[in-house]
Design a protein around this motif. Sequence first.
Motif, mmCIF file in Angstrom:
data_model
loop_
_atom_site.group_PDB
_atom_site.id
_atom_site.type_symbol
_atom_site.label_atom_id
_atom_site.label_comp_id
_atom_site.label_asym_id
_atom_site.label_seq_id
_atom_site.Cartn_x
_atom_site.Cartn_y
_atom_site.Cartn_z
ATOM 1 N N LYS A 11 0.929 -1.546 -0.247
ATOM 2 C CA LYS A 11 0.747 0.218 0.414
ATOM 3 C C LYS A 11 0.451 1.554 -0.091
ATOM 4 O O LYS A 11 2.004 1.202 0.782
ATOM 5 C CB LYS A 11 -1.121 0.170 1.258
ATOM 6 N N ASP A 12 0.067 2.393 -1.263
ATOM 7 C CA ASP A 12 1.301 3.634 -0.992
ATOM 8 C C ASP A 12 2.357 3.669 -1.312
ATOM 9 O O ASP A 12 3.295 3.952 -0.656
ATOM 10 C CB ASP A 12 1.354 4.605 -0.026
ATOM 11 N N LYS A 13 2.704 1.663 -2.053
ATOM 12 C CA LYS A 13 4.645 2.097 -2.437
ATOM 13 C C LYS A 13 4.308 2.235 -3.664
ATOM 14 O O LYS A 13 3.307 1.627 -4.367
ATOM 15 C CB LYS A 13 5.013 1.194 -2.080
ATOM 16 N N VAL A 14 5.801 2.686 -4.589
ATOM 17 C CA VAL A 14 5.849 2.422 -5.715
ATOM 18 C C VAL A 14 6.184 1.230 -5.945
ATOM 19 O O VAL A 14 7.156 0.879 -5.518
ATOM 20 C CB VAL A 14 6.767 3.259 -6.856
ATOM 21 N N VAL A 15 5.179 0.150 -7.711
ATOM 22 C CA VAL A 15 5.484 -0.589 -7.449
ATOM 23 C C VAL A 15 5.657 -1.164 -9.273
ATOM 24 O O VAL A 15 5.227 -0.798 -9.756
ATOM 25 C CB VAL A 15 4.352 -2.212 -7.414
ATOM 26 N N MET A 16 7.005 -1.955 -9.370
ATOM 27 C CA MET A 16 6.604 -2.023 -11.014
ATOM 28 C C MET A 16 6.702 -3.602 -11.773
ATOM 29 O O MET A 16 7.588 -4.327 -10.509
ATOM 30 C CB MET A 16 8.275 -1.757 -11.482
ATOM 31 N N VAL A 17 6.405 -4.365 -12.474
ATOM 32 C CA VAL A 17 6.283 -5.402 -12.603
ATOM 33 C C VAL A 17 6.655 -5.051 -14.016
ATOM 34 O O VAL A 17 6.146 -4.971 -15.173
ATOM 35 C CB VAL A 17 4.865 -5.625 -12.905
ATOM 36 N N GLY A 62 -4.864 -4.166 -6.100
ATOM 37 C CA GLY A 62 -6.208 -3.518 -5.410
ATOM 38 C C GLY A 62 -5.399 -3.155 -4.228
ATOM 39 O O GLY A 62 -6.055 -3.513 -2.772
ATOM 40 N N ALA A 63 -4.133 -3.974 -3.822
ATOM 41 C CA ALA A 63 -3.442 -3.282 -2.043
ATOM 42 C C ALA A 63 -3.179 -1.618 -2.151
ATOM 43 O O ALA A 63 -2.746 -1.418 -0.818
ATOM 44 C CB ALA A 63 -2.028 -3.487 -2.214
ATOM 45 N N GLY A 64 -3.807 -0.824 -3.408
ATOM 46 C CA GLY A 64 -3.670 0.619 -3.382
ATOM 47 C C GLY A 64 -2.478 0.955 -3.721
ATOM 48 O O GLY A 64 -2.388 1.912 -2.665
ATOM 49 N N PRO A 65 -1.069 0.298 -4.478
ATOM 50 C CA PRO A 65 -0.114 1.310 -4.462
ATOM 51 C C PRO A 65 0.174 2.496 -5.289
ATOM 52 O O PRO A 65 -1.528 3.075 -5.421
ATOM 53 C CB PRO A 65 0.586 0.457 -5.694
ATOM 54 N N ARG A 66 0.732 3.330 -4.422
ATOM 55 C CA ARG A 66 0.708 4.681 -5.018
ATOM 56 C C ARG A 66 1.354 5.052 -6.775
ATOM 57 O O ARG A 66 0.312 5.469 -6.882
ATOM 58 C CB ARG A 66 2.223 5.263 -4.424
ATOM 59 N N PRO A 80 -10.679 2.779 -11.537
ATOM 60 C CA PRO A 80 -10.998 4.061 -11.795
ATOM 61 C C PRO A 80 -9.431 5.238 -11.338
ATOM 62 O O PRO A 80 -8.794 6.413 -11.775
ATOM 63 C CB PRO A 80 -11.868 4.686 -11.998
ATOM 64 N N GLY A 81 -9.374 4.662 -9.874
ATOM 65 C CA GLY A 81 -8.241 5.808 -9.302
ATOM 66 C C GLY A 81 -7.034 5.900 -8.710
ATOM 67 O O GLY A 81 -6.525 5.864 -8.641
ATOM 68 N N LEU A 82 -6.387 4.759 -9.480
ATOM 69 C CA LEU A 82 -5.599 4.229 -9.668
ATOM 70 C C LEU A 82 -4.135 5.021 -10.553
ATOM 71 O O LEU A 82 -4.876 4.951 -11.764
ATOM 72 C CB LEU A 82 -5.553 2.499 -10.197
ATOM 73 N N HIS A 83 -3.437 4.897 -9.932
ATOM 74 C CA HIS A 83 -2.072 5.519 -10.713
ATOM 75 C C HIS A 83 -1.841 4.740 -12.099
ATOM 76 O O HIS A 83 -0.894 3.894 -10.784
ATOM 77 C CB HIS A 83 -0.951 6.677 -9.704
ATOM 78 N N VAL A 105 9.049 -2.150 -4.977
ATOM 79 C CA VAL A 105 9.545 -2.933 -5.778
ATOM 80 C C VAL A 105 9.421 -3.759 -6.308
ATOM 81 O O VAL A 105 8.663 -2.812 -7.399
ATOM 82 C CB VAL A 105 8.217 -3.770 -4.934
ATOM 83 N N ILE A 106 10.325 -4.596 -7.023
ATOM 84 C CA ILE A 106 9.911 -4.686 -8.501
ATOM 85 C C ILE A 106 9.719 -6.103 -8.566
ATOM 86 O O ILE A 106 10.483 -7.245 -7.827
ATOM 87 C CB ILE A 106 12.048 -4.183 -9.144
ATOM 88 N N TYR A 107 9.091 -6.761 -9.525
ATOM 89 C CA TYR A 107 8.746 -8.236 -9.439
ATOM 90 C C TYR A 107 9.050 -8.298 -11.290
ATOM 91 O O TYR A 107 8.571 -7.875 -11.966
ATOM 92 C CB TYR A 107 7.483 -8.775 -9.177
ATOM 93 N N HIS A 108 9.923 -9.093 -11.351
ATOM 94 C CA HIS A 108 10.914 -9.464 -12.197
ATOM 95 C C HIS A 108 10.025 -10.544 -13.148
ATOM 96 O O HIS A 108 10.796 -11.920 -12.560
ATOM 97 C CB HIS A 108 12.626 -9.736 -12.354
#
Length: 623
Positions: free
Chosen positions: A291-297, A314-318, A342-345, A370-373
Amino acid sequence: MDKWIRNSGWTWVQKASLIAFLDGLIILAAYLMALLLRFDFIFSRIPREYVEGYIWSMPYWIAITIVVFYGCRLYHSVWRLASISELQMSIVAYIILIPAYAFGMIFMKLQMPRSYYFMGYVLSFLLTTGLRFSFRFLRFYVRKREGEDEEQDRIMVIGGGSAGQAVIKELTGSRNNPARVCCVIDDNPNKWGRMLEGIPIVGDRNDILEAVEKYRINRIIYAIPATTGKNRKDILNICKETSCRLQTVPSVAQLVNGEVKVTRLRDVEITDLLGRAQVKVNNQEIFDVLKDKVVMVTGGGGSIGSELCRQIAGAGPRILIIFDIYENNAYAIQQELKKKYPGLHLETLIGSVRNTNRVNSIIEKYRPDVIYHAAAHKHVPLMEDSPNEAIKNNVEGTYKVARSAAKYGVKKFVLISTDKAVNPTNIMGASKRLCEMVVQMMNRQSPGTDFVAVRFGNVLGSNGSVIPLFKKQIAEGGPVTVTDKNIIRYFMTIPEAVSLVLQASYYAKGGEIFVLDMGEPVKIDDMARNLIRLSGYTPDVDIPIVYTGLRPGEKLYEELLMDEEGMQETDNELIFIGKPIEMDDEDFKKKLELLDRESRNESGRIKEIVAEIVPTYHPDLNS
């Protein structure tokens, strides 16, 4: 007649005129019958003046009846749907007709037997009302005959609990459902011989085959959402021998979350026959981490990558960054997530993990936590024919993203690996083993980032996997191709795989290879035969199975842990950790540089070089 009238394209006026004409004929017949009844059906005994009175009065009787009927809107109703309100209108019309008939008798000075008036009135009421309700009776009879002519579903419900009860209520209460629930199966002996919503509970799982034959069942609904994997597998394995269509209610998790109702049925899939419990993870723990994290896949448009994006969203990342080389895949998951969240960045970026500058620019700009490779080439036969591409994309791509993650302070880097990395016999598996070695080396040399790998078996339903291939072959009428009758594989569902990956990011302390206890391996031949049966066919009769032989680099069986890795438990009893393997990091770096150089030069020695770096890799250098 009702069906003929409805399908004829007639207007309301035409339909009303036809019914009015029939009303006229009924009145003629009713009063003639009344006159005949008065004289014991002997026409010669009827006095002449009575016959003339009948003929003289009928035009008035018919005209006034049609006028009153029209005023009471008896020509406006949809008579194939006639109900008590239409009967009430008919009664009102005939009450109004009493003074109208009396006025006609006085005006025309009729001298008819009293029984004539009474019997004619009663018969006309019964016949005109019966005409209207006959449309409904005819409709019911025709629908019943049509339903009998069609192949009506005869249903067995497995499970005499609340889920089974809800299914039966829905099926028996639906007007649009031609199916009939015939019996219930439940393993609880206290329920045998009892009724559930009026349907008999006829026995346990051992009685399924006999009950299918006895009740002529052609559809089975499995309504025990809370049952364990083994029990589920055992019961469904019995059901698939019946050639009935199999359906099941949603899982307990879906019911608890309110995603679907118990009556939202789906066809039984091969995943229901794996015979183990679903992997359970603490979603709230994982969501709190993201939640509120920047996540890259990376590879975010693929089978695993796209499911990762769904669950992470669904976790609400930033910010959620989807990075993929294939624009169509990336676009598809982008549009799906935009609609659902719709509110997801959301940032959807196109590029290759092999492009150092592109990778660095993205990670530098967005600074993911976090990066999921998940970006990788995964098809074993294709990589055997293009080994340099396996190294460029899988190994060098992983190394470049990992180095960039360390450089720009990414907190966690999670590699998607495979059981084919264990004692690999193909270049794809060997390349993924090299990726794991990269992750463990980077974890030792980059204390600011936790590098971990997640290793699991084959993913059911992923792009290019065996299940979609089998389904396509079955749809085409066969044959279904299996490489070897004895080949076995570990299997898991896409949601399970993603749950494990997310759980790993929560457990990760750095350097681990997470492994799922996937239960017993599955024979591909059994899977093919089960899928054929679930599709309503008989293996080797309706759909042939052809054995094509092992492909280059393919093993009869896969392993999940190397001997030297050992096994360490986690809080999740189905997830284990393989301990890091000691190696010379500086020497490994030099070999990575050699691999990079040789693969870019399209070297024919790439398998030989990989075998020197990965001792457990035993390639066929002639392939």
